[in-house]
Design an enzyme around this catalytic site. Structure first.
Site, short mmCIF file in Angstrom:
data_model
loop_
_atom_site.label_atom_id
_atom_site.label_comp_id
_atom_site.label_asym_id
_atom_site.label_seq_id
_atom_site.Cartn_x
_atom_site.Cartn_y
_atom_site.Cartn_z
N TYR A 94 1.03 -1.21 0.00
CA TYR A 94 -0.02 0.02 -0.21
C TYR A 94 1.00 1.28 -0.10
O TYR A 94 2.10 1.13 0.23
CB TYR A 94 -1.02 -0.27 1.11
CG TYR A 94 -0.20 0.26 2.62
CD1 TYR A 94 0.74 -0.68 3.22
CD2 TYR A 94 -0.37 1.68 3.25
CE1 TYR A 94 1.18 -0.29 4.32
CE2 TYR A 94 0.12 1.71 4.45
CZ TYR A 94 1.13 0.68 4.98
OH TYR A 94 1.63 1.25 5.93
N ARG B 114 7.28 3.72 -5.30
CA ARG B 114 7.76 2.78 -4.17
C ARG B 114 6.49 1.54 -4.01
O ARG B 114 6.92 0.36 -3.87
CB ARG B 114 7.72 3.37 -2.78
CG ARG B 114 8.27 2.48 -1.71
CD ARG B 114 8.39 3.32 -0.42
NE ARG B 114 7.17 4.05 0.15
CZ ARG B 114 6.99 5.01 1.33
NH1 ARG B 114 8.23 5.03 1.84
NH2 ARG B 114 6.01 5.24 1.57
N ARG C 293 -8.47 -20.05 0.34
CA ARG C 293 -7.22 -19.71 1.37
C ARG C 293 -6.14 -20.82 1.37
O ARG C 293 -6.35 -21.75 2.07
CB ARG C 293 -7.80 -19.59 2.63
CG ARG C 293 -6.68 -18.94 3.66
CD ARG C 293 -7.23 -18.82 5.20
NE ARG C 293 -6.00 -18.55 5.91
CZ ARG C 293 -4.97 -19.42 6.39
NH1 ARG C 293 -5.15 -20.60 5.96
NH2 ARG C 293 -4.20 -18.77 7.07
N HIS D 69 -1.91 -21.00 1.24
CA HIS D 69 -0.77 -19.91 1.47
C HIS D 69 -0.11 -19.71 0.26
O HIS D 69 0.28 -18.57 0.04
CB HIS D 69 0.33 -20.41 2.49
CG HIS D 69 -0.04 -20.14 4.13
ND1 HIS D 69 -1.21 -21.00 4.30
CD2 HIS D 69 0.41 -19.59 5.06
CE1 HIS D 69 -1.23 -20.74 5.62
NE2 HIS D 69 -0.44 -20.06 6.22
N LYS E 121 6.47 -1.90 1.93
CA LYS E 121 5.43 -1.36 2.57
C LYS E 121 4.08 -2.17 2.33
O LYS E 121 3.25 -2.13 1.55
CB LYS E 121 4.93 0.21 1.74
CG LYS E 121 4.14 1.03 2.69
CD LYS E 121 4.68 2.40 2.41
CE LYS E 121 3.21 3.32 3.02
NZ LYS E 121 3.55 3.20 4.50
N LEU F 53 11.40 1.09 6.56
CA LEU F 53 10.99 1.72 5.37
C LEU F 53 11.78 3.09 5.10
O LEU F 53 11.74 3.76 5.86
CB LEU F 53 9.56 1.84 5.67
CG LEU F 53 8.87 2.48 4.28
CD1 LEU F 53 8.64 1.23 3.41
CD2 LEU F 53 7.44 2.80 4.60
#
Ligand code: PLP
Length: 284
Positions: free
Chosen positions: A32, A51, A99, A101, A146, A202
């Site tokens: 994000y 980024r 679901r 992995h 991020k 970050l």
């Protein structure tokens, strides 16, 4: 009413339909960005979007837009939400799939979403400074991404909030890395210190702006980690982020930093930062 961007469409909240099988929801499997809006203009949008693409690449995810297209999405969200001062949030997840992995089949499209929010500048914090709390850095070793996985950051921020502090400052192996949602800088005898941009932090866009401002203003910088003890003895401390800008830290745990008031280098950087803020709507 807030307008959201969902995979190519601009929608109001009632019309948003996100799958419960979204891997962002199950695994935090996504990345994000938060982009600041000042006076109707995006600030350092190209850097944030670049980024976002780097973060996506690091988790082996392909974003089906160009960087310019996502900048245009962000601009549209500014307009649609009539944002003067606030921020744009953009998120990309690895799509909706049963679901398990391992990655879903490559035919499963990633999900790109975003919204815009009116959010004033933190003027009181900028003027008066904030208190921060040291918290053990228990996060993974790819803090350069991020990622939506923010549990370590969330728990640390909560611990700080419960003690009346605005930010948690992470300590890993006896050195300070960064804040739970910010980067940390310390000033001692006219020199600015901050953790280098490694996998342990970050590399904040605001951090990079502040490093440029230091250079432009002849303020020497050493990108070298420092310890909590060294932090206590700094003349000044600041945290930087898209929403916090250049916020003075005047107290760390129970220790007052410097004079307990925003110091001269902090004020110089704040003034230099303010000059970069878009002053009026340019249409960009
Ligand atoms: N470090 C972490 C862990 C963050 O979450 C953030 C911002 O949210 C930052 C640093 C500052 O980054 P930026 O200046 O790009 O907002």
């Amino acid at each position: 009413m807030t307008t959201y961007f969902i995979d190519g469409q601009f929608l109001s909240k009632e019309d948003v339909n996100i799958s419960i099988d979204d891997r962002g929801y199950y695994f935090g499997d996504g990345v994000y960005e938060v982009i600041k809006v000042y006076n109707g203009s995006l600030f350092t949008a190209a850097e944030h979007i670049a980024r976002l693409f780097q973060s996506a690449q690091k988790i082996k995810m392909t974003i089906p837009y160009s960087e310019q297209q996502l900048i245009d999405v962000a601009k549209e969200l500014v307009k649609a939400n009539e944002i003067s001062t606030g921020h744009i949030y953009l998120q990309v997840t690895r799509g909706a799939a049963p679901r398990v992995h391992q990655f879903p089949d490559f035919s499963v499209p990633v999900v790109v979403t975003g919204y815009g929010l009116v959010n004033p500048r933190p003027t009181t914090n900028l003027e008066k400074g904030v208190a921060a709390k040291l918290v053990e850095d228990v996060r993974w070793l790819r803090c350069d991404i991020k990622s939506l996985n923010l549990l370590g950051n969330v728990l640390a921020k909560q611990e700080a909030y419960e003690e009346g502090c605005a930010e948690a400052i992470f300590v890993r192996d006896g050195i300070i890395t960064e804040g739970s949602s910010s980067n940390l800088f310390g000033m001692k005898d006219g020199i600015v210190y901050t953790h280098p941009a490694t996998n342990l932090i970050l590399n904040g866009i605001t951090r990079q702006v502040v490093l440029q401002l230091c250079e432009e203003n002849g303020i020497p910088v050493v990108e070298k980690p420092f310890t909590p003890q060294e932090a206590f003895e700094m003349d000044e401390l600041i945290i930087t982020s898209t929403t916090a800008e250049v916020t003075p830290v005047i107290q760390l745990d129970d220790k007052e930093i410097g004079t307990g008031m925003p110091g001269p280098i902090t004020k110089k950087l704040q003034a230099a930062f303010a000059l970069r803020i878009p002053a009026f709507v340019t249409g960009n």
